[in-house]
Design a protein around this motif. Structure first.
Motif, PDB file in Angstrom:
ATOM      1  N   TYR A  37       8.716  -0.680  -5.215  1.00  0.00           N
ATOM      2  CA  TYR A  37       8.091  -1.040  -4.021  1.00  0.00           C
ATOM      3  C   TYR A  37       6.606  -0.152  -4.030  1.00  0.00           C
ATOM      4  O   TYR A  37       5.833  -0.699  -3.611  1.00  0.00           O
ATOM      5  CB  TYR A  37       9.030  -0.707  -2.836  1.00  0.00           C
ATOM      6  CG  TYR A  37       9.988  -1.681  -2.522  1.00  0.00           C
ATOM      7  CD1 TYR A  37       9.807  -2.884  -2.365  1.00  0.00           C
ATOM      8  CD2 TYR A  37      11.347  -1.050  -2.552  1.00  0.00           C
ATOM      9  CE1 TYR A  37      10.843  -3.938  -2.294  1.00  0.00           C
ATOM     10  CE2 TYR A  37      12.388  -2.186  -2.254  1.00  0.00           C
ATOM     11  CZ  TYR A  37      12.206  -3.279  -2.412  1.00  0.00           C
ATOM     12  OH  TYR A  37      13.225  -4.401  -1.976  1.00  0.00           O
ATOM     13  N   GLU A  38       6.816   1.110  -4.468  1.00  0.00           N
ATOM     14  CA  GLU A  38       5.793   1.990  -4.688  1.00  0.00           C
ATOM     15  C   GLU A  38       4.523   1.195  -5.330  1.00  0.00           C
ATOM     16  O   GLU A  38       3.422   1.141  -5.288  1.00  0.00           O
ATOM     17  CB  GLU A  38       5.925   3.504  -5.363  1.00  0.00           C
ATOM     18  CG  GLU A  38       4.898   4.114  -5.019  1.00  0.00           C
ATOM     19  CD  GLU A  38       5.128   5.779  -5.469  1.00  0.00           C
ATOM     20  OE1 GLU A  38       4.633   6.245  -6.348  1.00  0.00           O
ATOM     21  OE2 GLU A  38       6.308   6.227  -4.900  1.00  0.00           O
ATOM     22  N   ARG A  39       4.989   0.634  -6.804  1.00  0.00           N
ATOM     23  CA  ARG A  39       3.828  -0.015  -7.508  1.00  0.00           C
ATOM     24  C   ARG A  39       3.654  -1.251  -6.901  1.00  0.00           C
ATOM     25  O   ARG A  39       2.092  -1.486  -6.740  1.00  0.00           O
ATOM     26  CB  ARG A  39       4.627  -0.093  -8.876  1.00  0.00           C
ATOM     27  CG  ARG A  39       3.627  -0.756  -9.717  1.00  0.00           C
ATOM     28  CD  ARG A  39       4.368  -0.778 -11.248  1.00  0.00           C
ATOM     29  NE  ARG A  39       3.970  -1.588 -11.974  1.00  0.00           N
ATOM     30  CZ  ARG A  39       4.682  -1.988 -13.017  1.00  0.00           C
ATOM     31  NH1 ARG A  39       5.780  -1.457 -13.312  1.00  0.00           N
ATOM     32  NH2 ARG A  39       4.330  -3.184 -13.811  1.00  0.00           N
ATOM     33  N   GLU A  41       3.091  -1.930  -3.701  1.00  0.00           N
ATOM     34  CA  GLU A  41       2.315  -1.478  -2.410  1.00  0.00           C
ATOM     35  C   GLU A  41       1.091  -1.397  -2.971  1.00  0.00           C
ATOM     36  O   GLU A  41      -0.052  -1.595  -2.188  1.00  0.00           O
ATOM     37  CB  GLU A  41       2.824  -0.405  -1.736  1.00  0.00           C
ATOM     38  CG  GLU A  41       2.016  -0.081  -0.497  1.00  0.00           C
ATOM     39  CD  GLU A  41       2.522   1.199   0.284  1.00  0.00           C
ATOM     40  OE1 GLU A  41       2.654   0.988   1.415  1.00  0.00           O
ATOM     41  OE2 GLU A  41       3.143   1.988  -0.422  1.00  0.00           O
ATOM     42  N   ARG A  42       0.650  -0.992  -4.299  1.00  0.00           N
ATOM     43  CA  ARG A  42      -0.645  -0.621  -4.707  1.00  0.00           C
ATOM     44  C   ARG A  42      -1.448  -1.899  -4.629  1.00  0.00           C
ATOM     45  O   ARG A  42      -2.622  -1.974  -4.579  1.00  0.00           O
ATOM     46  CB  ARG A  42      -0.503  -0.072  -6.143  1.00  0.00           C
ATOM     47  CG  ARG A  42      -0.526   1.351  -6.030  1.00  0.00           C
ATOM     48  CD  ARG A  42      -0.565   2.014  -7.401  1.00  0.00           C
ATOM     49  NE  ARG A  42       0.806   2.546  -7.837  1.00  0.00           N
ATOM     50  CZ  ARG A  42       1.301   2.659  -8.746  1.00  0.00           C
ATOM     51  NH1 ARG A  42       0.732   2.335  -9.876  1.00  0.00           N
ATOM     52  NH2 ARG A  42       2.576   3.036  -9.086  1.00  0.00           N
ATOM     53  N   TRP A  43      -0.785  -3.163  -4.850  1.00  0.00           N
ATOM     54  CA  TRP A  43      -1.585  -4.323  -4.912  1.00  0.00           C
ATOM     55  C   TRP A  43      -1.453  -5.019  -3.631  1.00  0.00           C
ATOM     56  O   TRP A  43      -2.246  -5.853  -3.325  1.00  0.00           O
ATOM     57  CB  TRP A  43      -1.472  -5.211  -6.124  1.00  0.00           C
ATOM     58  CG  TRP A  43      -0.101  -5.657  -6.407  1.00  0.00           C
ATOM     59  CD1 TRP A  43       1.023  -5.076  -6.907  1.00  0.00           C
ATOM     60  CD2 TRP A  43       0.553  -6.820  -5.677  1.00  0.00           C
ATOM     61  NE1 TRP A  43       2.340  -5.858  -7.004  1.00  0.00           N
ATOM     62  CE2 TRP A  43       2.036  -7.080  -6.043  1.00  0.00           C
ATOM     63  CE3 TRP A  43       0.222  -8.058  -4.938  1.00  0.00           C
ATOM     64  CZ2 TRP A  43       2.643  -8.101  -5.808  1.00  0.00           C
ATOM     65  CZ3 TRP A  43       0.851  -8.952  -4.588  1.00  0.00           C
ATOM     66  CH2 TRP A  43       2.235  -8.969  -4.965  1.00  0.00           C
ATOM     67  N   LEU A  45      -1.161  -3.481  -0.420  1.00  0.00           N
ATOM     68  CA  LEU A  45      -1.843  -2.763   0.407  1.00  0.00           C
ATOM     69  C   LEU A  45      -3.458  -3.184   0.627  1.00  0.00           C
ATOM     70  O   LEU A  45      -4.055  -3.520   1.852  1.00  0.00           O
ATOM     71  CB  LEU A  45      -1.831  -1.204   0.291  1.00  0.00           C
ATOM     72  CG  LEU A  45      -2.470  -0.297   1.563  1.00  0.00           C
ATOM     73  CD1 LEU A  45      -1.656  -0.678   3.017  1.00  0.00           C
ATOM     74  CD2 LEU A  45      -2.213   1.012   1.151  1.00  0.00           C
ATOM     75  N   PRO A  46      -4.403  -3.248  -0.204  1.00  0.00           N
ATOM     76  CA  PRO A  46      -5.405  -3.675   0.051  1.00  0.00           C
ATOM     77  C   PRO A  46      -5.600  -5.162   0.433  1.00  0.00           C
ATOM     78  O   PRO A  46      -6.496  -5.367   1.273  1.00  0.00           O
ATOM     79  CB  PRO A  46      -6.353  -3.576  -1.424  1.00  0.00           C
ATOM     80  CG  PRO A  46      -5.192  -2.864  -2.361  1.00  0.00           C
ATOM     81  CD  PRO A  46      -3.997  -2.761  -1.587  1.00  0.00           C
ATOM     82  N   ARG A  49      -4.568  -4.788   4.309  1.00  0.00           N
ATOM     83  CA  ARG A  49      -5.603  -4.108   4.983  1.00  0.00           C
ATOM     84  C   ARG A  49      -6.917  -5.023   5.215  1.00  0.00           C
ATOM     85  O   ARG A  49      -7.204  -5.336   6.494  1.00  0.00           O
ATOM     86  CB  ARG A  49      -5.989  -2.955   4.252  1.00  0.00           C
ATOM     87  CG  ARG A  49      -7.097  -2.178   4.953  1.00  0.00           C
ATOM     88  CD  ARG A  49      -7.648  -1.018   4.397  1.00  0.00           C
ATOM     89  NE  ARG A  49      -6.671  -0.019   4.017  1.00  0.00           N
ATOM     90  CZ  ARG A  49      -6.276   0.410   2.806  1.00  0.00           C
ATOM     91  NH1 ARG A  49      -6.832   0.010   1.575  1.00  0.00           N
ATOM     92  NH2 ARG A  49      -5.238   1.500   2.578  1.00  0.00           N
ATOM     93  N   GLU A 135      -1.702   4.014   7.055  1.00  0.00           N
ATOM     94  CA  GLU A 135      -2.447   3.409   5.917  1.00  0.00           C
ATOM     95  C   GLU A 135      -1.050   3.029   4.814  1.00  0.00           C
ATOM     96  O   GLU A 135      -1.689   2.906   3.650  1.00  0.00           O
ATOM     97  CB  GLU A 135      -3.358   4.530   5.384  1.00  0.00           C
ATOM     98  CG  GLU A 135      -4.584   4.499   6.295  1.00  0.00           C
ATOM     99  CD  GLU A 135      -5.252   3.339   6.680  1.00  0.00           C
ATOM    100  OE1 GLU A 135      -5.533   2.639   5.514  1.00  0.00           O
ATOM    101  OE2 GLU A 135      -5.837   3.044   7.669  1.00  0.00           O
ATOM    102  N   SER A 136      -0.204   2.628   5.345  1.00  0.00           N
ATOM    103  CA  SER A 136       0.890   2.052   4.282  1.00  0.00           C
ATOM    104  C   SER A 136       1.114   0.838   4.631  1.00  0.00           C
ATOM    105  O   SER A 136       0.716   0.206   5.574  1.00  0.00           O
ATOM    106  CB  SER A 136       2.206   2.864   4.241  1.00  0.00           C
ATOM    107  OG  SER A 136       2.821   2.671   5.520  1.00  0.00           O
ATOM    108  N   SER A 137       1.569  -0.016   3.712  1.00  0.00           N
ATOM    109  CA  SER A 137       1.859  -1.447   3.922  1.00  0.00           C
ATOM    110  C   SER A 137       3.217  -1.732   4.979  1.00  0.00           C
ATOM    111  O   SER A 137       4.179  -1.273   4.630  1.00  0.00           O
ATOM    112  CB  SER A 137       2.168  -2.232   2.540  1.00  0.00           C
ATOM    113  OG  SER A 137       2.591  -3.568   2.726  1.00  0.00           O
TER     114      SER A 137
END
Length: 172
Positions: A37-39, A41-43, A45-46, A49, A135-137
């Motif tokens: 999930y952390e990885r 979220e990197r793609w 989240l932008p 947002r 600022e998190s997904s």
């Protein structure tokens, strides 16, 4: 009226778009879990947002309640209230803090009237925003259950089984 404001004035359309986006993320959950999930979220989240800011003037609290607030981000309220108006709404429906701005909750109520599925959920009591999730997904937080977590020392609110079934049960 700009494109963002025009789209925000179409709550029934936004409701369907929100449902489709969440269904897509929920469908992708096995892949997201596998990649981490952390990885993921990197793609995500932008994209989240960018789209949520345009469509909803989202403030990225990480605990999205758009589906419960007439597709209006309650964090745009100057007092960051998540459960309705503060009681200082002016007689013209404007905010007591920013007199030239319509009260976020007046707008949310008006827009909820045009929604088919989510509008009635406005009366559900929501916990205060967990600022640790800013600022998190919200999508990742929703599918992992992180959005239901509270900082240490917060009292737990009773869960709403109707809402939980709708969002967490893939067969609902």
């Amino acid at each position: 009226m700009g494109l963002g404001a025009w789209i925000r004035s179409k709550p029934a359309f936004l409701e369907r778009a929100y449902q489709a986006a969440f269904a897509t993320v929920r469908w992708m959950q096995p892949l997201l879990r596998k990649m981490g999930y952390e990885r993921a979220e990197r793609w995500i989240l932008p994209l989240e947002r960018f789209s949520k800011r345009i469509l909803f003037d989202c403030q990225m609290c990480g605990q999205c309640t758009l589906h419960e607030t007439g597709m209006v981000c309650p964090m745009t309220c100057p007092k960051h209230l998540r459960n309705g108006a503060c009681g200082g709404v002016r007689s013209d429906g404007n905010c007591e803090v920013i007199p030239d701005m319509r009260c976020v909750w007046v707008v949310a109520y008006e827009r909820a009237q045009a929604m088919r599925v989510f509008g009635p959920e406005m009366i559900t009591i929501k916990p205060p925003a967990n600022h640790l999730l800013e600022e998190s997904s919200a999508w990742i937080n929703k599918i992992t259950g992180t959005d239901l977590s509270h900082p240490k020392g917060w009292a737990e609110l009773p869960h709403n089984p109707v809402i939980e079934k709708r969002f967490l049960d893939p067969d609902a």
